[in-house]
Design a protein around this motif. Sequence first.
Motif, mmCIF file in Angstrom:
data_model
loop_
_atom_site.group_PDB
_atom_site.id
_atom_site.type_symbol
_atom_site.label_atom_id
_atom_site.label_comp_id
_atom_site.label_asym_id
_atom_site.label_seq_id
_atom_site.Cartn_x
_atom_site.Cartn_y
_atom_site.Cartn_z
ATOM 1 N N MET A 1 -29.194 24.592 -45.233
ATOM 2 C CA MET A 1 -28.250 23.941 -44.324
ATOM 3 C C MET A 1 -27.910 24.770 -43.083
ATOM 4 N N PRO A 2 -27.679 26.088 -43.198
ATOM 5 C CA PRO A 2 -27.328 26.861 -41.993
ATOM 6 C C PRO A 2 -28.466 26.973 -40.980
ATOM 7 N N LEU A 3 -29.672 26.568 -41.374
ATOM 8 C CA LEU A 3 -30.840 26.749 -40.519
ATOM 9 C C LEU A 3 -31.197 25.506 -39.707
ATOM 10 N N VAL A 4 -30.548 24.375 -39.967
ATOM 11 C CA VAL A 4 -30.937 23.121 -39.332
ATOM 12 C C VAL A 4 -29.826 22.568 -38.453
ATOM 13 N N ASP A 5 -30.193 21.620 -37.606
ATOM 14 C CA ASP A 5 -29.239 20.919 -36.744
ATOM 15 C C ASP A 5 -28.820 19.584 -37.337
ATOM 16 N N GLN A 6 -29.718 18.981 -38.120
ATOM 17 C CA GLN A 6 -29.490 17.647 -38.669
ATOM 18 C C GLN A 6 -29.879 17.636 -40.146
ATOM 19 N N ALA A 7 -29.035 17.022 -40.960
ATOM 20 C CA ALA A 7 -29.322 16.874 -42.387
ATOM 21 C C ALA A 7 -29.419 15.395 -42.721
ATOM 22 N N ASN A 8 -30.573 14.990 -43.240
ATOM 23 C CA ASN A 8 -30.804 13.603 -43.636
ATOM 24 C C ASN A 8 -30.418 13.483 -45.107
ATOM 25 N N LEU A 9 -29.303 12.819 -45.393
ATOM 26 C CA LEU A 9 -28.744 12.834 -46.739
ATOM 27 C C LEU A 9 -29.076 11.560 -47.509
ATOM 28 N N ALA A 10 -29.642 11.759 -48.700
ATOM 29 C CA ALA A 10 -29.955 10.644 -49.587
ATOM 30 C C ALA A 10 -28.674 9.887 -49.922
ATOM 31 N N CYS A 11 -28.832 8.575 -50.104
ATOM 32 C CA CYS A 11 -27.671 7.694 -50.272
ATOM 33 C C CYS A 11 -27.636 6.994 -51.625
ATOM 34 N N GLY A 12 -28.409 7.490 -52.597
ATOM 35 C CA GLY A 12 -28.326 6.964 -53.942
ATOM 36 C C GLY A 12 -29.429 6.030 -54.370
ATOM 37 N N PHE A 13 -30.285 5.574 -53.432
ATOM 38 C CA PHE A 13 -31.321 4.618 -53.808
ATOM 39 C C PHE A 13 -32.643 5.288 -54.166
#
Length: 248
Positions: free
Chosen positions: A27-39
């Motif tokens: 996480m500290p290395l990126v600008d954007q985090a694409n987060l899974a939403c449960g599906f």
Amino acid sequence: MNRRILLNCDMGESFGAWKMGDDALAMPLVDQANLACGFHAADPLTMQRTVELAVRHGVRIGAHPSYPDLVGFGRRHVDCSPQEVTALVLYQLGALEAFCRAAGTQVAYVKPHGALYNDMVRDDALLAAVLDACALYRKGLPLMVLALADNRRELEFADAADVPLMFEAFADRAYLADGQLAPRRLSDAVHKEPQRILDQALAIAQGEPFADIDGKPLQLCADSLCVHGDNAESLAVLRRLRALLDAA
């Protein structure tokens, strides 16, 4: 080097006792985090904790919705109508937004996952359906799509829907000649060697050509560069790439 290119990573893809990736270190290395939403992955506690982790590090949060396919990790096509796709994207957006609001932030963009992401490249109705979900959810909510050799189609559809686009390229995936990702069923579809991943990442960041799966030059124009969190070499590559981008 292009200072404006962002780094993104798919995160929050653990599920219960099953762990995927090392989000705390990435996480500290990126600008954007694409987060899974449960599906395709994630459970409520994983979603909550990953949102809080992103907020702690000042990382922009993107919704990473998929077909309903936990067993196949969202990488299998599911025969959904366009109306179903719009609804399932809205459903997943709403779930992630609840955790974002609780943490004092909001979903910053949408990046579909796996088979849904790839299907949008080939199916006009599905692309329109995902764009509709973005437009219905919040005006100005961007959709992240695959940077191709020619993205005129995506731009036309996005303009009609009044949805801004972000174009994404991949550091650790092999490409076909038209800029589509090489199918994962091919043995060399995912790069394993850290130096090869880094070389491709730097070429994309600098707007320079790199070799497609057949060894021919391919050049892409991207706003954001993805390194997959489930790749064993991700952390090493992210550290080196982050340092190079910051030093430019």
